[in-house]
Design a protein around this motif. Sequence first.
Motif, short mmCIF file in Angstrom:
data_model
loop_
_atom_site.label_atom_id
_atom_site.label_comp_id
_atom_site.label_asym_id
_atom_site.label_seq_id
_atom_site.Cartn_x
_atom_site.Cartn_y
_atom_site.Cartn_z
N LEU A 181 56.55 15.19 34.51
CA LEU A 181 57.64 14.57 35.26
C LEU A 181 57.27 14.41 36.73
O LEU A 181 57.60 13.39 37.35
N VAL A 182 56.60 15.41 37.27
CA VAL A 182 56.17 15.32 38.67
C VAL A 182 55.22 14.12 38.83
O VAL A 182 55.40 13.30 39.75
N ASP A 183 54.26 13.99 37.93
CA ASP A 183 53.31 12.88 38.01
C ASP A 183 54.03 11.53 37.88
O ASP A 183 53.66 10.57 38.55
N LYS A 184 55.03 11.49 37.05
CA LYS A 184 55.75 10.24 36.80
C LYS A 184 56.66 9.83 37.95
O LYS A 184 56.79 8.65 38.27
N TYR A 185 57.31 10.80 38.58
CA TYR A 185 58.36 10.49 39.54
C TYR A 185 58.08 10.82 41.00
O TYR A 185 58.86 10.45 41.87
N GLN A 186 57.00 11.51 41.29
CA GLN A 186 56.77 11.93 42.67
C GLN A 186 56.69 10.75 43.64
O GLN A 186 57.32 10.76 44.69
N VAL A 187 55.94 9.74 43.30
CA VAL A 187 55.78 8.59 44.20
C VAL A 187 57.11 7.84 44.38
O VAL A 187 57.51 7.58 45.52
N PRO A 188 57.83 7.50 43.30
CA PRO A 188 59.11 6.82 43.51
C PRO A 188 60.11 7.67 44.30
O PRO A 188 60.86 7.15 45.13
N PHE A 189 60.14 8.98 44.05
CA PHE A 189 61.05 9.86 44.78
C PHE A 189 60.69 9.88 46.26
O PHE A 189 61.56 9.82 47.13
N LEU A 190 59.38 9.99 46.55
CA LEU A 190 58.94 10.00 47.96
C LEU A 190 59.28 8.68 48.64
O LEU A 190 59.75 8.67 49.78
N ARG A 191 59.07 7.60 47.93
CA ARG A 191 59.37 6.29 48.51
C ARG A 191 60.86 6.20 48.86
O ARG A 191 61.23 5.76 49.95
N LYS A 192 61.71 6.65 47.95
CA LYS A 192 63.15 6.60 48.20
C LYS A 192 63.55 7.54 49.33
O LYS A 192 64.34 7.18 50.21
N ALA A 193 63.01 8.75 49.34
CA ALA A 193 63.33 9.71 50.40
C ALA A 193 62.90 9.18 51.77
O ALA A 193 63.60 9.36 52.76
N MET A 194 61.76 8.50 51.82
CA MET A 194 61.28 7.94 53.08
C MET A 194 62.22 6.86 53.61
O MET A 194 62.36 6.71 54.82
N THR A 195 62.86 6.12 52.72
CA THR A 195 63.80 5.09 53.19
C THR A 195 65.03 5.72 53.82
O THR A 195 65.69 5.10 54.64
N VAL A 196 65.31 6.96 53.45
CA VAL A 196 66.49 7.64 53.98
C VAL A 196 66.17 8.41 55.25
O VAL A 196 66.86 8.27 56.26
N VAL A 197 65.10 9.22 55.24
CA VAL A 197 64.84 10.11 56.38
C VAL A 197 63.76 9.60 57.33
O VAL A 197 63.68 10.07 58.46
N ARG A 198 62.91 8.70 56.88
CA ARG A 198 61.85 8.09 57.71
C ARG A 198 60.93 9.13 58.37
O ARG A 198 60.46 8.94 59.49
N ASP A 199 60.71 10.24 57.70
CA ASP A 199 59.81 11.28 58.19
C ASP A 199 59.07 11.83 56.97
O ASP A 199 59.70 12.38 56.05
N GLN A 200 57.74 11.69 56.95
CA GLN A 200 56.93 12.06 55.79
C GLN A 200 57.13 13.52 55.38
O GLN A 200 57.35 13.83 54.22
N GLU A 201 57.05 14.43 56.34
CA GLU A 201 57.17 15.85 56.03
C GLU A 201 58.55 16.19 55.47
O GLU A 201 58.66 16.93 54.49
N GLU A 202 59.58 15.64 56.07
CA GLU A 202 60.93 15.89 55.58
C GLU A 202 61.12 15.27 54.19
O GLU A 202 61.75 15.89 53.31
N ALA A 203 60.59 14.09 53.99
CA ALA A 203 60.68 13.44 52.68
C ALA A 203 59.98 14.29 51.61
O ALA A 203 60.50 14.46 50.50
#
Length: 82
Positions: A27-49
């Motif tokens: 699941l991590v392999d499948k969803y990590q990139v889409p989750f990070l992409r979505k989190a980045m659109t919200v917080v705009r900070d790589q570490e926080e995402a």
Amino acid sequence: MTDDNNNLKDEEILRLAIDDPSYFSLLVDKYQVPFLRKAMTVVRDQEEAEDIVQNTFVKIYKYGQNFKKEARLFCQKKDFVS
């Protein structure tokens, strides 16, 4: 784990991960990139995402038994990210 694991549904992977936590990496392999992409659109900070996504996966693992059979994990991520 085998190559056939790519054909498993998310809820099946969560069920298998209860007895063998190594399945959760699917699941991590499948969803990590889409989750990070979505989190980045919200917080705009790589570490926080990355922190948000890590916490999301912890919640998914911890509360995976509550996963709704008829829904896909990606559709439910909003419940875990908050």
